[in-house]
Enzyme design. Structure first.
Site, PDB file in Angstrom:
ATOM      1  N   ASP A 557       1.018  -1.101  -0.063  1.00 31.14           N
ATOM      2  CA  ASP A 557       0.081   0.146  -0.020  1.00 31.14           C
ATOM      3  C   ASP A 557       0.972   1.140   0.008  1.00 31.14           C
ATOM      4  O   ASP A 557       2.017   1.204   0.675  1.00 31.14           O
ATOM      5  CB  ASP A 557      -1.002  -0.109   1.191  1.00 31.14           C
ATOM      6  CG  ASP A 557      -2.014   0.936   1.279  1.00 31.14           C
ATOM      7  OD1 ASP A 557      -3.061   0.658   0.946  1.00 31.14           O
ATOM      8  OD2 ASP A 557      -1.508   2.106   1.497  1.00 31.14           O
ATOM      9  N   GLU A 600      -5.008   2.117  -4.196  1.00 28.70           N
ATOM     10  CA  GLU A 600      -3.590   2.166  -4.298  1.00 28.70           C
ATOM     11  C   GLU A 600      -2.884   1.183  -3.628  1.00 28.70           C
ATOM     12  O   GLU A 600      -1.799   0.956  -3.050  1.00 28.70           O
ATOM     13  CB  GLU A 600      -2.960   3.621  -4.043  1.00 28.70           C
ATOM     14  CG  GLU A 600      -3.848   4.223  -2.844  1.00 28.70           C
ATOM     15  CD  GLU A 600      -3.663   3.758  -1.424  1.00 28.70           C
ATOM     16  OE1 GLU A 600      -4.400   3.001  -1.045  1.00 28.70           O
ATOM     17  OE2 GLU A 600      -2.464   4.005  -0.755  1.00 28.70           O
TER      18      GLU A 600
END
Ligand code: GH3
Ligand code: MG
Length: 683
Positions: A557, A600
């Site tokens: 992440d 993301e």
């Protein structure tokens, strides 16, 4: 003058002596001349006495010797003399009547002409008979020669007898005569005509017969002959008289009537058959003029036989639809003795036209010139009409066949191509001719179709089913392509066939691939999307469980990503996401799998990797991202990631457990300050 005067018989120079000659001299002369008599002649050469061997024998019997005796003492006189022109037979009779063994022959002046002995008569008789015989034999030989010169004698199928007109002795016959009467030639030549005829069996009948021939020049009658086996043969004879070297013969030509009657019946039967034949039959001579035609000819052309006889076929049936060269070719072949066969358009008596199939057979005796032609005609108008209709229907069928854009193959039970349409030619680049006779193997992409399966399909369709399958073909230019094939059973001009309809599915396949790709891919980064990643992860889990190979999962992440969006806008944020995805993709092995799970957040699956190796890999990746800022229109933007790592356990309950561990490890990395890697070991 007599026919056979004695003069012809005379021994030229009989032994003669004067009357004064001694007996000893006479005996010596007899011995030296091998003469059986000696004549005494006077000075005028007139015979006055005769001394014979018999006289010598008598003297010896009386005990006399020749000593002192003279011709005048022992000769017998007067002499019985005959003239030289006396007939031989009369002279012989005189000798016989008087018991003389010699006859003295004198000329008209009474001078010695010669002596005739009994032996001379015998010799003369024998010679005369021999001459007569030779003459007779010569006549027969001459006759035979002349008859053989008529080599016809053996060529005719009739029996020929040549017989002496007087004695009826058969002197010549041909082979048929022997055959018909059942005799050997030698046997027949020893018989008389009277022996072989039951109708003319005695001389009286023969004389009547001969007189009738003589009166009419020749005689044509029916008689009966007797065969060697006793059977009676009815014959029609043609008898003539002929003269050979002064001798008369009767030549009889006999035709077996039983055979003729049989032939007549046969001919009548054949004529009936020809007349009853369904095909028109015309016989012409060489000219060619019609000499005969059957009823079917009249029915076909409309010409009664009477009207057709003597006419040329061309005058009657020429339609003018064939050119001169057509007839020239026909004539060339039939005059050469060959059978001509063809089709042409002919004309009826009423002017209407019809299609005709014509066979002309030239007729000639063995090796001879053609004398006749037999033409057999068949009206094929009806057949032609059917053919034309068929052609038309085939043409319209083919039009339809070719207007279909799909490829259509007509195949036989073994799958061989009987026909293909334009669509097929276009699909493969081969011509129809190249297809016909080939099998599907010839157009298959090697190794891409199950051969067995294809045979199964054919069998199933022949049994009445239908089949649809995909088939990889290879075009003439080598290009391999997929197609859908539908197989059906059908009929092709009355023949049961398999009809294959094929459609090129290259484009559809490409679209499908594209769709499949799209469904599995994240559009922004080009990486596997969440769904596809999880599918692949499930497969990897199954493999790992089966083979017990170490596998690890990384969850990543981006740190403080929200700020980038806030600072530079969403588009720049996207650029940064792509940049990071690029670094991750570039770091992987071929067997590793990278996916974007959402926003993301990314995940990496590392097969064949222990927990430690996975941790080291994650650490290297973290560092690499940290030192490679994204180059964006807003300038270089540095970026870090936090990574959670977890290995697959030997016995996993499912994907969720692994994902939860990786998530927790990631959470720990975040919580512990970000831009770091944390690992949660397998339970
Ligand atoms: P951290 O993860 O370090 O805790 O902080 P963060 O700022 O990354 O926090 P968070 O995960 O809460 O924020 C994620 C942000 O990423 C929220 C959203 O606006 C942004 N984002 C998610 N998907 C996209 C995307 O596709 N494009 C862009 N530009 N931004 C996205
Ligand atoms: Mg974040």
């Amino acid at each position: 003058m007599t026919a056979h005067p004695l003069s012809a018989l005379l021994s030229a120079n009989p032994v003669s002596v004067p009357v004064a000659a001694s007996l000893a001299e006479v005996l010596a002369l007899m011995a030296a001349g091998h003469s059986s008599c000696v004549l005494a002649l006077d000075s005028e050469r007139r015979p006055s006495g005769i001394f014979t061997e018999q006289d010598a024998v008598r003297l010896m019997a009386e005990g006399k010797t020749s000593a002192g005796l003279h011709m005048g003492d022992v000769m017998r006189q007067p002499i019985f003399a005959v003239p030289a022109d006396l007939d031989t037979r009369a002279a012989y009779r005189l000798m016989a009547d008087h018991g003389y063994r010699h006859l003295v022959v004198v000329d008209s002046e009474g001078r010695l002409a010669g002596v005739v002995s009994e032996g001379d008569f015998l010799r003369e008789t024998i010679q005369r008979q021999r001459q007569a015989m030779e003459r007779a034999q010569g006549q027969v030989r001459g006759l035979r020669q002349r008859l053989q010169n008529f080599s016809l004698m053996e060529q005719v199928s009739d029996a020929i007898f040549v017989a002496d007109a007087e004695s009826t002795a058969i002197v010549e016959v041909n082979a048929q005569a022997c055959r018909s009467l059942g005799y050997a030639r030698e046997e027949l030549l020893a018989l008389k005509m009277l022996d072989v005829s039951t109708s003319i069996s005695d001389f009286a009948a023969w004389k009547t017969f001969r007189a009738a021939i003589r009166a009419q020049g020749q005689l044509l009658i029916e008689i009966c002959q007797r065969r060697r086996d006793g059977g009676v043969l009815p014959v029609q004879i043609n008898a003539r008289l002929t003269e050979v070297e002064g001798h008369e013969y009767v030549v009889t030509v006999a035709r077996d009537l039983s055979r003729i009657r049989e032939q007549d019946a046969q001919l009548r039967l054949q004529a009936h058959a020809l007349n009853a034949a369904a095909n028109a039959i015309v016989i012409t001579d060489r000219v060619p003029r019609i000499v005969w035609a059957n009823a079917a000819f009249s029915a076909l052309t409309g010409y009664p036989l009477a009207e057709a006889l003597g006419r040329k076929p061309a005058e009657l049936v020429n339609s003018g639809k064939q050119d001169a060269s057509f007839y020239q070719r026909m004539w060339n072949s039939i005059l050469a003795g060959e059978v001509w066969h063809g089709e042409l358009i002919s004309k009826r008596r009423d002017g209407s036209l019809y299609d005709e199939e014509l066979t002309i057979t030239p007729v000639s005796a063995e090796g001879r010139e053609v004398t006749h032609f037999i033409a057999i005609k068949q009206d094929v108008s009806a057949r032609k009409a059917v053919e034309a209709a068929l052609r038309e229907s085939e043409e319209s069928w083919r039009g339809l066949f070719n207007s279909i854009t799909e490829a259509i193959f007509i195949q036989d039970g073994e799958g061989r191509f009987l026909d293909v349409n334009h669509g097929t030619e276009q699909m493969y680049g081969y011509s129809r001719e190249e297809f016909i006779g080939q099998s599907p193997e010839a157009i298959a992409a090697p190794g891409k179709n199950g051969q067995e399966q294809l045979a199964d399909h054919l069998r199933a369709v022949l049994a009445g089913g239908t089949r649809k399958f995909e088939f990889w073909g290879r075009r003439k230019n080598g290009e391999v392509f997929p197609k859908d094939v539908w197989l059906n059973r059908g009929s092709y001009f009355g023949r049961e066939v398999i009809i294959a309809v094929a459609r090129d599915i290259t484009q559809r396949k490409a679209l499908e691939d594209e769709l499949r790709h799209l469904a599995a891919t994240d559009p922004l980064t080009g990486l596997a999307n969440r769904r596809h990643f999880l599918e692949q992860m499930a497969l990897a889990l199954a493999r790992q469980q089966r083979h017990d190979t170490p596998t690890a999962l990384l969850m990543l992440d981006l740190d403080w990503f929200k700020r980038i969006n806030d600072q530079h806008g969403h588009a720049i944020g996207d650029e940064v996401l792509k940049h990071v995805a690029g670094i991750m993709a570039a770091s992987l092995r071929r067997i590793d799998l990278l996916g974007r799970l959402g926003g993301e957040e990314f995940a990496i699956l590392l097969p064949d990797t222990e927990a430690r190796g996975a941790h080291e890999f994650a650490e290297r990746l973290r560092q690499r991202i940290a030192i490679e800022p994204a180059q964006t229109p807003a300038g270089a933007i540095p970026m870090t990631v936090s990574i959670g790592v977890t290995p697959f356990a030997p016995r996993e309950s499912g994907l969720d457990a692994i994902l939860a561990r990786a998530d927790r490890a990631l959470y720990h990395a975040k919580a512990n300050g970000r831009n770091r890697v944390d690992l949660e070991p397998a339970p």
